[in-house]
Structures are given as structure tokens and as C-alpha cells.
Write a protein that holds these residues in place. Structure first.
Motif, PDB file in Angstrom:
ATOM      1  N   ILE A  35       0.865  -1.172   0.000  1.00 45.22           N
ATOM      2  CA  ILE A  35       0.000   0.000   0.000  1.00 45.22           C
ATOM      3  C   ILE A  35       0.902   1.223   0.000  1.00 45.22           C
ATOM      4  CG2 ILE A  35      -0.243  -0.229   2.511  1.00 45.22           C
ATOM      5  CD1 ILE A  35      -2.961   1.207   2.276  1.00 45.22           C
ATOM      6  N   LEU A  36       0.634   2.155  -0.904  1.00 41.41           N
ATOM      7  CA  LEU A  36       1.465   3.340  -1.046  1.00 41.41           C
ATOM      8  C   LEU A  36       0.631   4.597  -0.900  1.00 41.41           C
ATOM      9  CD1 LEU A  36       2.448   1.061  -3.293  1.00 41.41           C
ATOM     10  CD2 LEU A  36       4.128   2.789  -3.747  1.00 41.41           C
ATOM     11  N   THR A  37       1.201   5.579  -0.188  1.00 44.44           N
ATOM     12  CA  THR A  37       0.615   6.908  -0.126  1.00 44.44           C
ATOM     13  C   THR A  37       1.538   7.807  -0.946  1.00 44.44           C
ATOM     14  OG1 THR A  37       1.817   7.514   1.880  1.00 44.44           O
ATOM     15  CG2 THR A  37      -0.341   6.474   2.167  1.00 44.44           C
ATOM     16  N   ALA A  38       1.351   9.091  -0.872  1.00 44.79           N
ATOM     17  CA  ALA A  38       2.179  10.020  -1.648  1.00 44.79           C
ATOM     18  C   ALA A  38       3.671   9.884  -1.333  1.00 44.79           C
ATOM     19  CB  ALA A  38       1.726  11.450  -1.407  1.00 44.79           C
ATOM     20  N   ASN A  39       3.991   9.559  -0.076  1.00 41.23           N
ATOM     21  CA  ASN A  39       5.412   9.515   0.288  1.00 41.23           C
ATOM     22  C   ASN A  39       5.817   8.332   1.166  1.00 41.23           C
ATOM     23  OD1 ASN A  39       4.093  10.320   2.557  1.00 41.23           O
ATOM     24  ND2 ASN A  39       5.150  12.271   2.792  1.00 41.23           N
ATOM     25  N   GLN A  40       4.914   7.344   1.343  1.00 38.82           N
ATOM     26  CA  GLN A  40       5.239   6.191   2.178  1.00 38.82           C
ATOM     27  C   GLN A  40       4.745   4.910   1.524  1.00 38.82           C
ATOM     28  OE1 GLN A  40       3.244   7.353   5.846  1.00 38.82           O
ATOM     29  NE2 GLN A  40       5.247   7.631   6.813  1.00 38.82           N
ATOM     30  N   LYS A  41       5.359   3.803   1.940  1.00 38.50           N
ATOM     31  CA  LYS A  41       4.961   2.494   1.428  1.00 38.50           C
ATOM     32  C   LYS A  41       4.924   1.513   2.589  1.00 38.50           C
ATOM     33  CE  LYS A  41       6.368  -0.974  -1.982  1.00 38.50           C
ATOM     34  NZ  LYS A  41       7.319  -1.268  -3.062  1.00 38.50           N
ATOM     35  N   GLY A  42       3.922   0.625   2.576  1.00 41.81           N
ATOM     36  CA  GLY A  42       3.811  -0.374   3.629  1.00 41.81           C
ATOM     37  C   GLY A  42       3.345  -1.706   3.075  1.00 41.81           C
ATOM     38  N   ASP A  43       3.606  -2.756   3.826  1.00 43.88           N
ATOM     39  CA  ASP A  43       3.180  -4.105   3.483  1.00 43.88           C
ATOM     40  C   ASP A  43       1.736  -4.280   3.943  1.00 43.88           C
ATOM     41  OD1 ASP A  43       2.731  -6.839   3.231  1.00 43.88           O
ATOM     42  OD2 ASP A  43       4.614  -7.425   4.185  1.00 43.88           O
ATOM     43  N   LEU A  44       0.828  -4.568   3.020  1.00 43.96           N
ATOM     44  CA  LEU A  44      -0.591  -4.684   3.363  1.00 43.96           C
ATOM     45  C   LEU A  44      -0.878  -5.910   4.225  1.00 43.96           C
ATOM     46  CD1 LEU A  44      -3.211  -3.096   2.907  1.00 43.96           C
ATOM     47  CD2 LEU A  44      -3.682  -4.561   0.968  1.00 43.96           C
ATOM     48  N   LYS A  45       0.088  -6.774   4.409  1.00 42.77           N
ATOM     49  CA  LYS A  45      -0.105  -7.954   5.248  1.00 42.77           C
ATOM     50  C   LYS A  45       0.325  -7.708   6.697  1.00 42.77           C
ATOM     51  CE  LYS A  45       0.352 -11.145   1.400  1.00 42.77           C
ATOM     52  NZ  LYS A  45       1.015 -12.334   0.877  1.00 42.77           N
ATOM     53  N   ARG A  46       0.727  -6.474   7.006  1.00 42.29           N
ATOM     54  CA  ARG A  46       1.182  -6.127   8.361  1.00 42.29           C
ATOM     55  C   ARG A  46       0.359  -4.963   8.904  1.00 42.29           C
ATOM     56  NH1 ARG A  46       6.541  -7.413   9.913  1.00 42.29           N
ATOM     57  NH2 ARG A  46       7.336  -9.090   8.618  1.00 42.29           N
ATOM     58  N   ILE A  47      -0.388  -5.223   9.950  1.00 38.40           N
ATOM     59  CA  ILE A  47      -1.306  -4.233  10.511  1.00 38.40           C
ATOM     60  C   ILE A  47      -0.597  -2.945  10.929  1.00 38.40           C
ATOM     61  CG2 ILE A  47      -1.279  -5.193  12.855  1.00 38.40           C
ATOM     62  CD1 ILE A  47      -4.421  -3.767  11.235  1.00 38.40           C
ATOM     63  N   PHE A  48       0.569  -3.044  11.543  1.00 34.78           N
ATOM     64  CA  PHE A  48       1.270  -1.857  12.004  1.00 34.78           C
ATOM     65  C   PHE A  48       1.790  -1.028  10.834  1.00 34.78           C
ATOM     66  CE2 PHE A  48       1.644  -4.515  15.889  1.00 34.78           C
ATOM     67  CZ  PHE A  48       0.900  -3.683  16.706  1.00 34.78           C
ATOM     68  N   ALA A  49       2.141  -1.683   9.737  1.00 33.01           N
ATOM     69  CA  ALA A  49       2.575  -0.959   8.539  1.00 33.01           C
ATOM     70  C   ALA A  49       1.414  -0.157   7.951  1.00 33.01           C
ATOM     71  CB  ALA A  49       3.132  -1.930   7.502  1.00 33.01           C
ATOM     72  N   VAL A  50       0.240  -0.754   7.928  1.00 32.68           N
ATOM     73  CA  VAL A  50      -0.948  -0.088   7.384  1.00 32.68           C
ATOM     74  C   VAL A  50      -1.364   1.072   8.287  1.00 32.68           C
ATOM     75  CG1 VAL A  50      -3.369  -0.382   6.732  1.00 32.68           C
ATOM     76  CG2 VAL A  50      -1.722  -2.192   6.215  1.00 32.68           C
ATOM     77  N   MET A  51      -1.444   0.823   9.584  1.00 33.19           N
ATOM     78  CA  MET A  51      -1.852   1.865  10.528  1.00 33.19           C
ATOM     79  C   MET A  51      -0.822   3.000  10.580  1.00 33.19           C
ATOM     80  SD  MET A  51      -4.792   0.999  11.793  1.00 33.19           S
ATOM     81  CE  MET A  51      -4.852   2.147  13.145  1.00 33.19           C
ATOM     82  N   GLY A  52       0.438   2.658  10.434  1.00 32.75           N
ATOM     83  CA  GLY A  52       1.513   3.638  10.491  1.00 32.75           C
ATOM     84  C   GLY A  52       1.492   4.647   9.361  1.00 32.75           C
ATOM     85  N   LEU A  53       0.796   4.343   8.290  1.00 34.61           N
ATOM     86  CA  LEU A  53       0.710   5.282   7.171  1.00 34.61           C
ATOM     87  C   LEU A  53      -0.178   6.477   7.497  1.00 34.61           C
ATOM     88  CD1 LEU A  53       0.360   2.777   4.196  1.00 34.61           C
ATOM     89  CD2 LEU A  53       2.406   4.034   4.878  1.00 34.61           C
ATOM     90  N   GLY A  54      -1.095   6.304   8.433  1.00 32.24           N
ATOM     91  CA  GLY A  54      -1.967   7.408   8.854  1.00 32.24           C
ATOM     92  C   GLY A  54      -2.819   7.977   7.730  1.00 32.24           C
TER      93      GLY A  54
END
Length: 85
Positions: A35-54
Motif C-alpha cells: 500500500i502506497l501513499t504520496a510519500n510512504q509504502k507499507g506491506d498490506l499484510k502487516r497491521i502496524f505498517a498499514v496503521m503507520g501510514l496514517g
């Protein structure tokens, strides 16, 4: 690789409940899902990565899927986003 964008409609953005649903759906697939936002990327299989994107309401996210079941994963994740966010 499959890729699509989605604009978050939920007034609370990606909060705990829908993030948990997305992660649960993503974990069903062998493919790598990001999952990518304008300036961050996270693993969609990790809850903390998703929540950390805000991610807030009105933000557009990009979902990237790469792997053997990417077509089915893309359809499922997109449907899940439309149903929950």
C-alpha cells in the motif's frame, strides 16, 4: 504486477477495524501486496505498517500486487476497499 488506486471515503480514514479487515484479506494471498501513499509504502499484510501510514479521508492510495495470484488478489482487495472504506 497489478496496480490500482483508491480514494479513501471513510471519515475516519484507515483506522483499526478496516485496517484489520484489509490485512486479513491480504494474508489470504501468496502475492506480495503493498500500500502506497504520496510519500510512504507499507506491506498490506502487516497491521502496524498499514496503521503507520496514517491515511486520512480524501487521500488516494495505490495498491501494488505482484505474484502468482495477483489478478484474484487485486479484485478481492479492491472489493474490500469499496466495502469498508
Amino acid at each position: 504486477m497489478k496496480e490500482f488506486t483508491y480514494t479513501i471515503n471513510d471519515p475516519a480514514g484507515i483506522h483499526a477495524r478496516p485496517a484489520g479487515i484489509l490485512v486479513k484479506e491480504a494474508k489470504k494471498f501468496e502475492s506480495s501486496i503493498s500500500i502506497l501513499t504520496a510519500n510512504q509504502k507499507g506491506d498490506l499484510k502487516r497491521i502496524f505498517a498499514v496503521m503507520g501510514l496514517g491515511v486520512k479521508q480524501g487521500q488516494t492510495i495505490t495498491i501494488q500486487i505482484s505474484g502468482p495470484d495477483e489478478d484474484h488478489a487485486a479484485d478481492t482487495i479492491e472489493s474490500c476497499l469499496k466495502s469498508n472504506l
